[in-house]
Design an enzyme around this catalytic site. Structure first.
Site, PDB file in Angstrom:
ATOM      1  N   ASP A 143      38.824  30.917  39.974  1.00 21.64           N
ATOM      2  CA  ASP A 143      39.008  31.999  38.999  1.00 21.64           C
ATOM      3  C   ASP A 143      40.508  32.191  38.725  1.00 21.64           C
ATOM      4  O   ASP A 143      41.291  32.311  39.669  1.00 21.64           O
ATOM      5  CB  ASP A 143      38.402  33.281  39.609  1.00 21.64           C
ATOM      6  N   ASN A 169      31.982  37.756  34.228  1.00 20.47           N
ATOM      7  CA  ASN A 169      32.569  37.807  35.570  1.00 20.47           C
ATOM      8  C   ASN A 169      32.516  39.213  36.158  1.00 20.47           C
ATOM      9  O   ASN A 169      32.925  40.175  35.510  1.00 20.47           O
ATOM     10  CB  ASN A 169      34.046  37.412  35.511  1.00 20.47           C
TER      11      ASN A 169
HETATM   12  P1  13P Z   1      36.097  42.848  37.533  1.00 22.54           P
HETATM   13  O1  13P Z   1      36.817  42.873  38.838  1.00 22.54           O
HETATM   14  O2  13P Z   1      36.597  43.888  36.603  1.00 22.54           O
HETATM   15  O3  13P Z   1      34.630  42.845  37.685  1.00 22.54           O
HETATM   16  O4  13P Z   1      36.504  41.458  36.831  1.00 22.54           O
HETATM   17  C1  13P Z   1      36.160  40.244  37.429  1.00 22.54           C
HETATM   18  C2  13P Z   1      36.772  39.099  36.729  1.00 22.54           C
HETATM   19  O5  13P Z   1      36.913  39.075  35.532  1.00 22.54           O
HETATM   20  C3  13P Z   1      37.173  37.947  37.544  1.00 22.54           C
HETATM   21  O6  13P Z   1      37.853  36.999  36.801  1.00 22.54           O
END
Ligand code: 13P
Length: 287
Positions: free
Chosen positions: A84, A229
């Site tokens: 990520d 996400n």
């Molecule tokens: P949140 O922490 O707001 O759920 O976002 C997660 C995200 O986009 C990880 O890339």
């Protein structure tokens, strides 16, 4: 077995639902997400930020843990292990460690540099049968200490990056990581619509899934979002359930301090959150 996210996202885009990316932080998290996906017969993407990777003793530890867990828990649904918001160096580390998917976040580079680096990584991932996500227009909020102001991506720049052959594209549409502030104006569906018109079949990614109202999630899916996400919401659910257990003094009763007992309510809370999101995103039964 770990799979690339390509097939699950192509199916999601065509079927007008979204696959959840749930970020993992430790063994309990990983087990909770995998078991819920299996129970609901849903494809799933496990997200690992560079900070979480470091916390879990490096990307190789994570990849080996996830692969072993899939085998020992008898997980049959498609699972992608995805970096990520990867840096250029982080992407190569994950490719080497055995991830099945990466995100190269070049959104902070000038667009030419973002294009150049994304293009190179597209070629490498293609050779390895991995999927790759790219980003245009930064997502707001805080992630691993980096604060982004949140901006709407330029649809022409989105097309430029999509044309490089990425698997999925994250584009800023006013979304923010973490909790949304009271005065948040909401997602820019105008921008999302313009991006989808320029990028056609490309699965679009909605970051910052925590706290977005259900109607906005559904509308975003109808406009081409195929991956959503979620990170903070599972963390909040875990913390709340753990706090309750301790505040009720359960850790002091009998062997309530045993980590297998102490961490159980939090783990169940993660499962409930993942279940709720998979139902909302429409991925249940789509494995
Ligand atoms: P949140 O922490 O707001 O759920 O976002 C997660 C995200 O986009 C990880 O890339």
């Amino acid at each position: 077995m770990l799979v690339s996210a390509k097939e699950m996202l192509t199916k999601a885009k065509a079927g007008h639902y979204a696959v959840g990316q749930f970020n993992i932080n430790n063994l309990e998290w990983t087990k909770a997400v995998l078991q819920t996906a299996e129970e609901l017969n849903s494809p799933v993407i496990l997200g690992v930020s560079e900070g979480a990777g470091k916390y879990m003793c490096g990307f190789k530890t994570v990849a080996d843990m996830v692969k072993a867990m899939i085998e020992s828990l008898g997980i049959t649904v498609p699972v992608a292990l995805h970096l990520d918001h990867g840096t250029y160096e982080g992407c190569y580390k994950c490719i080497e460690a055995g991830f099945s998917s990466i995100m190269f976040d070049g959104s902070h580079y000038p667009i030419e540099e973002n294009v150049e680096k994304t293009k190179e990584l597209v070629a490498v991932t293609r050779e390895k049968g991995m999927s790759i996500e790219a980003e245009v227009g930064s997502i707001g909020g805080e992630e691993d200490g980096v604060i982004g102001m949140g901006e709407c991506a330029d649809p022409d720049e989105c097309k430029m990056i999509a044309d490089l052959g990425v698997t999925m594209l994250a584009a800023g549409i006013g979304n923010i990581h973490g909790k949304y502030p009271e005065n948040w104006p909401g997602l820019s569906f105008e921008t999302l619509d313009a991006i989808q018109q320029k990028t056609g079949d490309m699965p679009l990614v909605l970051h910052g899934g925590t706290g977005i109202p259900a109607d906005m999630i559904k509308k975003a899916i109808s406009l081409g979002v195929s991956k959503i996400n979620v990170n903070t919401e599972c963390q909040l659910a875990f913390a709340e359930a753990t706090r309750k257990y301790i505040e009720e003094g359960k850790d002091l009763a009998g062997k309530g301090f045993d980590p297998r007992k102490l961490l159980a309510p939090g783990t169940e809370a993660i499962k409930a959150t993942v279940r709720e999101k998979m139902e909302l995103f429409g991925s249940v039964g789509k494995a």
